[in-house]
Each structure stands twice: as C-alpha cells, then as structure tokens.
Motif scaffolding. Structure first.
Motif, PDB file in Angstrom:
ATOM      1  N   LEU A   1      42.411  40.464  35.140  1.00 36.06           N
ATOM      2  CA  LEU A   1      41.840  39.259  34.551  1.00 36.06           C
ATOM      3  C   LEU A   1      42.142  38.106  35.508  1.00 36.06           C
ATOM      4  N   VAL A   2      41.132  37.315  35.813  1.00 32.42           N
ATOM      5  CA  VAL A   2      41.328  36.262  36.812  1.00 32.42           C
ATOM      6  C   VAL A   2      40.822  34.933  36.271  1.00 32.42           C
ATOM      7  N   HIS A   3      41.664  33.905  36.365  1.00 35.40           N
ATOM      8  CA  HIS A   3      41.224  32.581  35.927  1.00 35.40           C
ATOM      9  C   HIS A   3      40.087  32.115  36.838  1.00 35.40           C
ATOM     10  N   GLU A   4      39.070  31.477  36.252  1.00 41.85           N
ATOM     11  CA  GLU A   4      37.858  31.155  37.016  1.00 41.85           C
ATOM     12  C   GLU A   4      38.138  30.274  38.234  1.00 41.85           C
ATOM     13  N   ARG A   5      39.107  29.345  38.101  1.00 42.79           N
ATOM     14  CA  ARG A   5      39.344  28.452  39.251  1.00 42.79           C
ATOM     15  C   ARG A   5      40.004  29.214  40.402  1.00 42.79           C
ATOM     16  N   PHE A   6      40.920  30.118  40.056  1.00 45.85           N
ATOM     17  CA  PHE A   6      41.513  30.968  41.096  1.00 45.85           C
ATOM     18  C   PHE A   6      40.431  31.871  41.700  1.00 45.85           C
ATOM     19  N   ALA A   7      39.587  32.399  40.818  1.00 48.35           N
ATOM     20  CA  ALA A   7      38.567  33.365  41.257  1.00 48.35           C
ATOM     21  C   ALA A   7      37.586  32.730  42.240  1.00 48.35           C
ATOM     22  N   GLU A   8      37.186  31.494  41.961  1.00 46.17           N
ATOM     23  CA  GLU A   8      36.224  30.834  42.846  1.00 46.17           C
ATOM     24  C   GLU A   8      36.736  30.824  44.288  1.00 46.17           C
TER      25      GLU A   8
ATOM     26  N   ILE B   1      45.718  36.967  36.579  1.00 41.82           N
ATOM     27  CA  ILE B   1      46.015  36.029  37.665  1.00 41.82           C
ATOM     28  C   ILE B   1      45.605  34.639  37.197  1.00 41.82           C
ATOM     29  N   ASP B   2      46.612  33.815  37.007  1.00 39.15           N
ATOM     30  CA  ASP B   2      46.415  32.487  36.420  1.00 39.15           C
ATOM     31  C   ASP B   2      45.890  31.509  37.471  1.00 39.15           C
ATOM     32  N   GLU B   3      45.434  30.384  36.980  1.00 35.93           N
ATOM     33  CA  GLU B   3      44.866  29.344  37.850  1.00 35.93           C
ATOM     34  C   GLU B   3      45.826  28.989  39.005  1.00 35.93           C
ATOM     35  N   THR B   4      47.115  28.906  38.688  1.00 38.91           N
ATOM     36  CA  THR B   4      48.064  28.400  39.684  1.00 38.91           C
ATOM     37  C   THR B   4      48.804  29.515  40.425  1.00 38.91           C
ATOM     38  N   ALA B   5      48.307  30.747  40.341  1.00 33.76           N
ATOM     39  CA  ALA B   5      49.018  31.849  41.010  1.00 33.76           C
ATOM     40  C   ALA B   5      49.054  31.630  42.520  1.00 33.76           C
ATOM     41  N   ASP B   6      50.123  32.088  43.120  1.00 33.17           N
ATOM     42  CA  ASP B   6      50.214  32.109  44.582  1.00 33.17           C
ATOM     43  C   ASP B   6      49.296  33.225  45.093  1.00 33.17           C
ATOM     44  N   PHE B   7      48.417  32.868  46.041  1.00 35.64           N
ATOM     45  CA  PHE B   7      47.408  33.849  46.464  1.00 35.64           C
ATOM     46  C   PHE B   7      48.021  35.123  47.034  1.00 35.64           C
ATOM     47  N   GLN B   8      48.945  34.983  47.963  1.00 34.47           N
ATOM     48  CA  GLN B   8      49.513  36.168  48.609  1.00 34.47           C
ATOM     49  C   GLN B   8      50.237  37.057  47.585  1.00 34.47           C
TER      50      GLN B   8
ATOM     51  N   HIS C   1      39.500  32.740  45.510  1.00 29.09           N
ATOM     52  CA  HIS C   1      40.171  33.912  46.088  1.00 29.09           C
ATOM     53  C   HIS C   1      39.621  35.274  45.685  1.00 29.09           C
ATOM     54  N   LEU C   2      38.717  35.348  44.699  1.00 28.02           N
ATOM     55  CA  LEU C   2      38.318  36.680  44.229  1.00 28.02           C
ATOM     56  C   LEU C   2      37.749  37.530  45.365  1.00 28.02           C
ATOM     57  N   ALA C   3      36.918  36.930  46.195  1.00 29.74           N
ATOM     58  CA  ALA C   3      36.265  37.707  47.254  1.00 29.74           C
ATOM     59  C   ALA C   3      37.306  38.363  48.172  1.00 29.74           C
ATOM     60  N   SER C   4      38.331  37.600  48.536  1.00 29.68           N
ATOM     61  CA  SER C   4      39.357  38.169  49.439  1.00 29.68           C
ATOM     62  C   SER C   4      40.077  39.337  48.776  1.00 29.68           C
ATOM     63  N   ILE C   5      40.412  39.175  47.490  1.00 28.30           N
ATOM     64  CA  ILE C   5      41.112  40.260  46.793  1.00 28.30           C
ATOM     65  C   ILE C   5      40.194  41.466  46.632  1.00 28.30           C
ATOM     66  N   ALA C   6      38.955  41.204  46.242  1.00 27.71           N
ATOM     67  CA  ALA C   6      38.000  42.301  46.044  1.00 27.71           C
ATOM     68  C   ALA C   6      37.823  43.079  47.343  1.00 27.71           C
ATOM     69  N   GLU C   7      37.749  42.374  48.460  1.00 30.01           N
ATOM     70  CA  GLU C   7      37.612  43.064  49.754  1.00 30.01           C
ATOM     71  C   GLU C   7      38.781  44.024  49.999  1.00 30.01           C
ATOM     72  N   GLN C   8      39.951  43.597  49.639  1.00 28.31           N
ATOM     73  CA  GLN C   8      41.121  44.463  49.816  1.00 28.31           C
ATOM     74  C   GLN C   8      41.024  45.710  48.932  1.00 28.31           C
ATOM     75  N   PHE C   9      40.528  45.517  47.701  1.00 26.17           N
ATOM     76  CA  PHE C   9      40.348  46.700  46.847  1.00 26.17           C
ATOM     77  C   PHE C   9      39.332  47.661  47.464  1.00 26.17           C
ATOM     78  N   ILE C  10      38.221  47.099  47.942  1.00 27.57           N
ATOM     79  CA  ILE C  10      37.195  47.946  48.565  1.00 27.57           C
ATOM     80  C   ILE C  10      37.807  48.700  49.750  1.00 27.57           C
ATOM     81  N   ALA C  11      38.611  47.987  50.531  1.00 22.80           N
ATOM     82  CA  ALA C  11      39.254  48.626  51.689  1.00 22.80           C
ATOM     83  C   ALA C  11      40.189  49.752  51.252  1.00 22.80           C
ATOM     84  N   ASN C  12      40.668  49.668  50.013  1.00 18.67           N
ATOM     85  CA  ASN C  12      41.533  50.722  49.466  1.00 18.67           C
ATOM     86  C   ASN C  12      40.745  51.741  48.634  1.00 18.67           C
ATOM     87  N   ASN C  13      39.423  51.739  48.829  1.00 19.82           N
ATOM     88  CA  ASN C  13      38.554  52.725  48.152  1.00 19.82           C
ATOM     89  C   ASN C  13      38.525  52.581  46.639  1.00 19.82           C
TER      90      ASN C  13
END
Lengths: 425, 425
Positions: B272-279, B241-248, B281-293
C-alpha cells in the motif's frame, strides 16, 4: 430486483449483530482504562436507577415461566429483586477496581540486529457468550468483556429474555453517555435454538465462544463450534485422605468440600480414603456427612466400614452430582487414588490431605488438573478466592487459560516490532 | 461370540496409538530437563547413524511419487539427502539448547487466609500434529513436543510415509535407550484420509491439534475438529509506505518483504503506497520489483503511475500468492490503508514505513495482527528471528498463542495450592 428490505431480511439477527460488534471492536481496543471504568460506573448507576423497569420485565419472564410449568429452581435463578440488582451493580464496581490488563507489557527484547520487540496484551476482539437463563450473567459478562476492551455478543437462555432485553437496553442507554460504542454490546433475542447454532459457526466475526452453564449446553458448544471455544464447567472433584492425614483436618476439609455449596463445580463428588485411615476414622466422618444430609455411596470396603453407605454403581464414579450425594472409595495406596483420579476426574480441582510431604509432592506433580491442593478444600478454586476478582468462568481445558479465568484470560497478545530499516538477510 | 482379535480390529490404529500416547503422557510430565535433553541428543546421533536406511526409505517414497506423477516441487519437499538429515540432527541439538519451560513459576501468591498458590507451567499432554509430506516436520515436531514433556501423535502426508515410518523407527530405537517412554511418540501410518477425520474427533485422547501445511489442510482441521486447534499459517501481509517514508528504507523493506522468500507466510502480498510518496517514487520501486521478476498488479492509480502494472481483480487483494506476484494499491491516507488491511489482512504481520511517529503509533495500535512493524521487513515474524528458537508454527489465532510459537506455546499451566487445613467460609 431485490429490494434493500429483502436483503436485510436475508441476513439473520445473529450475523447482523455480530457484524456490528466486530465493527465496534477496533474503537474499543483504543479506549483508556479510565474511559472504560467511567462507562462501567455509569452502567452500575443505571441499573440501580432502572430497578423498577427491570423488575417489571423480570416479572414477565416469571409469569411466562410459571405458565409454562418452569421448575422452581429455574424460576429462582431467573428471579430478580432489588437486592439482586444491587448485587449486580456492586459486581460492576468491583470490576472497575480490578487492574486493566490491556497494554501490559509481557516481554521486551532488543535483538542483535537492533529490532525492538515488545509483546503486549490486547483485547481478543469479539467474544460470544452462550449461557442459561441467568440475568446476572448478562451484566457480569458484559462488564468483564468491556473492561478488557472486547465487544461481546450475548445469547442467554430464552426463559430470561424479557429481563435480558431490558437489562441490555439499560446498558445501551448508559453506554451512549460514555465513550464506549453501544454496538460493542449485543444481545441475541431470537429464542430459537438455531440462533445458537449460527453463533457456533461465526468464524471471522466471533474470535472466541465461552459457554456458561450445564453439561449439555457446554458440550453442544464444544462439539459443534468451529469458532475457538474456552470450555468451562464440569467438575468431578476428588479429595484423597491419605494414611497419615490429620483426622480433624481431613474431616473439616471433606465436609467443607462437599456441603459448603454442593451445586458448584469445585465441590467434592468422590472422597478417596486410604484403608488404614478408613479403618480408624471413616465411621466418624461418614456420620458427619449423614448429619449434613449427604447420601453416601461407596465401594464394598467402604460399605463394610459403615452400613449406611449404599453401593456405588460404575456410573456414579463418573457423575457430577452437584447435590448432597457423595461417593466414597477405600483405596489401598496413593497409586490407587492417583489411578482413580486419572480415570474419573475432569481435571478441575483435586486434593490430598496428608502429613506425608513426599506423598503430597507426588500428588501435586502427578495429578493433571487445573488446581491441585494439599491440605485445603477444593472449594477455593474461584477467581475471588485466588485473588483475581470477578471471573468469566473456570476453564477446564488446557489451552489459553486453565482454572479460574480473571481478566487476562479475556486478552490476546500482539508483537510490536520497531526497526530502523532492518531487512532479513 | 466376539474374539479378542475381532475386538482389536474394531479399534482403529488412530485410537490405539492415541491411547498409548495418552498412557505415556503422565510419565513424560515428570521427566527432568536433563533426561529430555539426553534423549534428544540420542535421537540426533541415531539420525546421523541411520542416514543410509532413512535415505533408502526416502527413495521408496520418491520412486512411488514419480510413478504417480507427483509434482517436482512436492518431490523436492519429500526428498532427503545427507545434508538435510544432518540439518534435522542439528535442529535437535538446537532444541536441546533451548530453556525448558516446564516447571517455570508464572505467578506466586499467599492469600490472606494463608493459602499458598503457585501457577506453574506443565506439559499440555498429548499433541496431535497433522502435516503435509515433509519428513523434516516429523523430526521437528517430535523434538519440540518431547522437550516440553508432551506425547505426540503425528499424521504426515502419505506421500512421505516410508520416510516417516523409518524416521519414527529410528526415533523409537533411540528412545528405548533413554528415559522417555517410546509410546510417547506415535506415527499414524494409515494413508487414508479417514485417519485424519478420526484425529479431529479424538476429544479425551488428544489435548490439542496443530495443523501445519497449506490453506486447505488447515481449514479442514479448523472447520471439522472438535479437539481444540491452534491455527497456523495463512498470511496476507501488507507493507504500507506512508507519505513521509524514507525512500531508500521503503525500497529495501518492500523488496525484502516480497522477494527474500516469497513462498513463506510472512512475505508481503500487497504493498500500500500513499499517493504523494507514489507520485515521486512508485516507478523506481516498481522497476526494482520487475528486475526481481515480480509480476505487479494494482489499482488504477498504480497503473497510471507505472504502465507494467496489470489490473488487480477483487480476488487478488484476498490472495496469498506465496509467489513472485505483488499487488500494489495507491491510497490517499493512512485511514484508507488501515481500512484495506482490516478488510483484506489475515492478522499475521503488517508493516508501516514512515518517519511520522504519530502515524506509526496509530498503525501499531490500530492494526489487529500477531506482529505489527514500524520500519522493518515483515519477514522477521519467525521463532528464530524473535529469539524463541525453533518454532512449531506461527499462530494466526488469538487464543493461547499468537505469532511465532516457541516452546512455552506447547505448555499449559496448573495451580498448586498449599494449605494447612483451610476451608471456605
């Protein structure tokens, strides 16, 4: 504590050089055709310029060879002169003129979900070539691999080591003046056979191995390599002269297939002749072979028709003579000819001479070989003759490439998939 | 004196059956598409008709499996029911609908000397398939091989032997009512591992081996076979996921690539997540993974951004989990992502999510994999999704076939050369 030097020593030359080649490969895959062609032309010029130093190195090989009692025919294959080096340079210029297959689009489709899928040609990566003491193969193989964006690890016969070493130095010097990383071309100098054994197990560093040379060299690679192999070489080729063959045509094709260059893999080893044709014409054809210094061996029916034919042993039918020796078998039908080819052929090049179109079609369909011929000499199985230009060899296997291998045989493919957020339901 | 029986005994089942397959292959290669399709439809009908007897045989496998303490997941793969057998029959009808590649003209040229050269697709010959205890593979593999005019020697996991034996009996009965020789389909019944070892050395009888199954099965074939192999399977796939990726878009692609079917080779193992994107959006994506076990493991930067991420070990980056586990690595650049994929990828399927076209192009060009994606889930690497129909596997090697293998991957080629007396000068 292990010192850095000790660590280095524990890694063999083969692993070190293959690793360098692998590291260079990604850059190679991005080069334009122009960048690659420029480098090939620089190499061609450098070979001409460095002819004296290459001949000096070659003289060392020849000197050592004579001291070791190397055969004249092997010495001749090793020997270079100005003419042969000029021919190498000319070969390079011919490779420049060939179209670059890398980037070619093979398939393109847009799926109902909007995914755009393109199958394109890409370099294979790192190609290992194991070959005999032939300095010209060093230049040929390097040129074909570089033109297709592949890194290459060469392991030539040790009897040509000095020549190969100097040639690769010259190539490296030329590459440093080009956009191609010099590391993309590696020569294994360890003359010990164990360096070949190591190459055969280099999965992860080598993407493919291509053996070039005689039967035992190729079989060693085929039998022992865990790296994927493209098998080249062995040719027990047949020409079947059918009942209705035109005599003059059959005579010319048979003579050409045997004597135009007996040492190569697409020359004829066994002539199959329909009994009705043989009764009328075998003697005339046999006389022509004798006039061309070809020793004839055959089955009883053949011997009965021409007394100079010696008996052929069971082994003879399975032998690639690569020499002025020919087996002749009289058969009573096309079926018998087909059966003989199934049992004794090597699926290389097989020919029928006939005016019977139905028989020709059966032969072309039923014979399982890289090249099947109707009314033409098997000697045409060759990259230049097929219009592919320089070839890395003639594949006798069925996977990846079969028959003369032009530049596309040195490529793989990649699917590029472009989307706008597609996910699988 | 050796009796005939003793001689027979000394020839193993593997050699005997492969020999029968090889003898049948030439006839197969001459069949028309209609003849092959008719046979496939007969087989489909026979499977439905013989559902009761197949289920009886399958019950024997399951009974024995339970007695031997076979795991539930393996028992589930072995288990058949009416629905699964109907699905096999439906798969056969889909293969009937696919175009037959045999006879396709790939190149045609007339040389200056008048030789007419045509490169056509032909069957490979005899294909060996070594696979796990999955009765559906028996039908799939047989159908794809027969449709392409190849004889096939099947060696499935012994835990499904009764099922496979009954299925092949049903197929043989159907073939006897068709134009396809029944000998073209062979099942090795010897449950001993030595029968696999024998297949790996059957050069001359088998033209290619295709292993289908887990890592150790495939590696055993790749490492020990002297028959050419098409390697399938292993997939450590990345989504960057590159710096300029669309979040959704990034969220949907990443979740799909991991959880839509984690057990298959084209699912994501590392994000793999670019650090600027990660700062951001990572938490939101990670939460979705957790929700999917999905269990999350990551590098320190990832852990710093989301506390539920556990530390990833060196080994984790090289592991194909095929499970609800995901590695997450925060990278500071596209280059770092490319380097990670070079070191840890298996050249299967790799994706970049970005709105930066230059970065997308670099990724598509520089990543060396069977399929490279821009803005789409790696889950699409599949014969059906690519539009090829049923596949024999996904090749992870670079020779012959790469990526999803449709019917053309089960063919070789032949040069037909037509002349009127041409000889080589």
């Amino acid at each position: 504590m292990e010192s850095l030097d000790q660590q280095t020593i524990t890694t063999s030359e083969v692993v070190q050089k293959a690793t360098l080649a692998k590291q260079a490969a990604p850059r190679l895959s991005l080069l334009t055709t122009e960048q690659k062609n420029t480098a090939l032309l620089l190499i061609a010029d450098a070979l001409i310029e460095e002819t004296p130093s290459i001949l000096t190195a070659n003289a060392e090989d020849l000197h050592l060879g004579r001291k070791n009692g190397t055969s004249d025919s092997l010495l001749d294959r090793i020997a270079l002169n100005e003419h042969r080096i000029a021919a190498m340079a000319e070969g390079l210029r011919q490779v420049v003129a060939l179209p670059d297959p890398v980037g070619d689009i093979l398939e393109q489709t847009t799926r109902p979900n909007g995914l755009n899928i393109t199958k394109i040609r890409v370099p294979i990566g790192v190609i290992g070539i194991i070959y005999e003491a032939r300095p010209n193969v060093t230049v040929d193989a390097a040129a074909l691999c570089l033109k297709t964006g592949n890194a290459v690890v060469l392991r030539g016969g040790s009897a040509a080591l000095s020549s190969n070493r100097r040639i690769v130095e010259v190539l490296h010097e030329a590459l440093t003046r080009s956009d191609i990383p010099a590391d993309s071309l590696q020569l294994i100098e360890d003359p010990d056979r164990s360096s070949v054994d190591q190459m055969l197990k280099l999965n992860g560093l080598l993407d493919v191995l291509i053996p070039r040379g005689g039967h035992s060299l190729i079989q060693n690679v085929v039998k022992n390599s865990t790296v994927p192999v493209i098998e080249t070489g062995a040719g027990i080729c047949h020409t079947y002269i059918d009942e209705t063959a035109d005599f003059q045509m059959a005579l010319q094709i048979a003579i050409n297939a045997k004597v135009q260059r007996p040492s190569v893999c697409n020359s004829m080893e066994t002539m199959l002749v329909h009994e009705r044709f043989a009764e009328q014409h075998l003697a005339s054809i046999a006389e022509q072979f004798i006039a061309n210094n070809v020793e004839l061996r055959g089955n009883k029916q053949a011997q009965a028709l021409f007394s100079a034919i010696k008996p052929a042993s069971d082994e003879d039918w399975n032998t690639e003579y690569s020499d002025y020796i020919l087996n002749i078998r009289i058969v009573s039908s096309l079926d018998e000819a087909l059966q003989h080819i199934r049992l004794h052929g090597t699926q290389h090049s097989e020919c029928i001479v006939t005016t019977n179109e139905a028989n020709a079609e059966r032969f072309l369909q039923e014979v399982d070989a890289a090249a099947v011929y109707h009314n033409a000499s098997t000697r045409f199985t060759d990259g230049f003759e097929f219009g592919f230009g320089a070839e890395i060899g003639i594949s006798t296997q069925k996977l990846h490439a079969r028959g003369p291998m032009g530049l596309p045989a040195l490529t793989s493919t990649k699917f590029r998939v472009l989307g706008n957020g597609q996910i699988r339901g």
